[in-house]
Scaffold this motif. Structure first.
Motif: not given
Length: 201
Positions: A20-27, A33-36, A136-138
């Motif tokens: 859940e922690r990984l999913a939270w971080l990814t979301d 922004p992609a740069a982040d 996901r972003i790009t």
């Protein structure tokens, strides 16, 4: 860096399990922004290089009873980051400070063979958070690696300790370097070496 640590630490309080922690971080990262996402990967790499030493590898071996291969130590470095900014800084400066970490203290006195999957001091999935968020972003698969490499940075894929190598099986030296950990976890038997397992039990 402040935002990086804020995300990592918030993920620990907002979720109940490592997945859940990984999913939270990814979301959360995918909503930026992609740069982040690129910055996240680069900052993670820089932090893990601070603990890519024989001093830290040997400490991981003590905690894990010798069950810490190349991959295991790479994931251990990410797990150290997951402990949060203050704990990471203490362990980066002194690996024996692992003895103060609650997640480590809970392992003392128990065989690694009895540890639950989510108790192991590793966090392999953290390596994939920035990649997945960037995709996901790009919409570009493996695009993050190309951007990072274009910036002249090569992300670490395996341990490459920067300090002087020493005999991490030397019982007396381990006891000297890690007095608190040595008091919590069995050291290798005298005259014998740990078997560096490539997989956990």
């Amino acid at each position: 860096m402040d935002e990086f640590w804020a995300l990592v630490e918030a993920s620990a309080t907002a979720t109940d399990t490592p997945d859940e922690r990984l999913a939270w971080l990814t979301d959360r990262l995918a909503g930026r922004p992609a740069a982040d996402a690129v910055d996240f990967a680069v900052l993670l790499d820089g932090l893990r290089r601070q603990v890519d030493t024989w001093r830290h590898w040997a400490a991981a071996l003590v905690v894990c009873g010798g069950l810490c291969s190349d991959d295991g130590f790479h994931y251990f470095q990410a797990w150290l980051v997951g402990l949060g900014r203050d704990a990471f800084a203490r362990v980066a400066a002194d690996p024996d400070a692992l003895a103060e970490v609650p997640q480590v203290r809970r392992l003392a006195g128990r065989s690694p063979r009895d540890w639950a999957e989510d108790e192991w001091p590793d966090w392999e999935g953290l390596d994939y958070v920035a990649d997945e968020a960037y995709e996901r972003i790009t919409g570009v698969v493996d695009g993050l690696d190309e951007v990072v490499e274009a910036g002249g940075i090569e992300l670490s894929a395996s341990p490459d300790p920067v300090d002087e190598e020493w005999d991490v099986h030397d019982r007396a030296e381990l006891a000297r370097r890690y007095p608190r950990l040595a008091g919590m976890f069995p050291l290798p038997a005298r005259g014998r070496e740990w078997v560096w397992e490539t997989a956990r039990p």
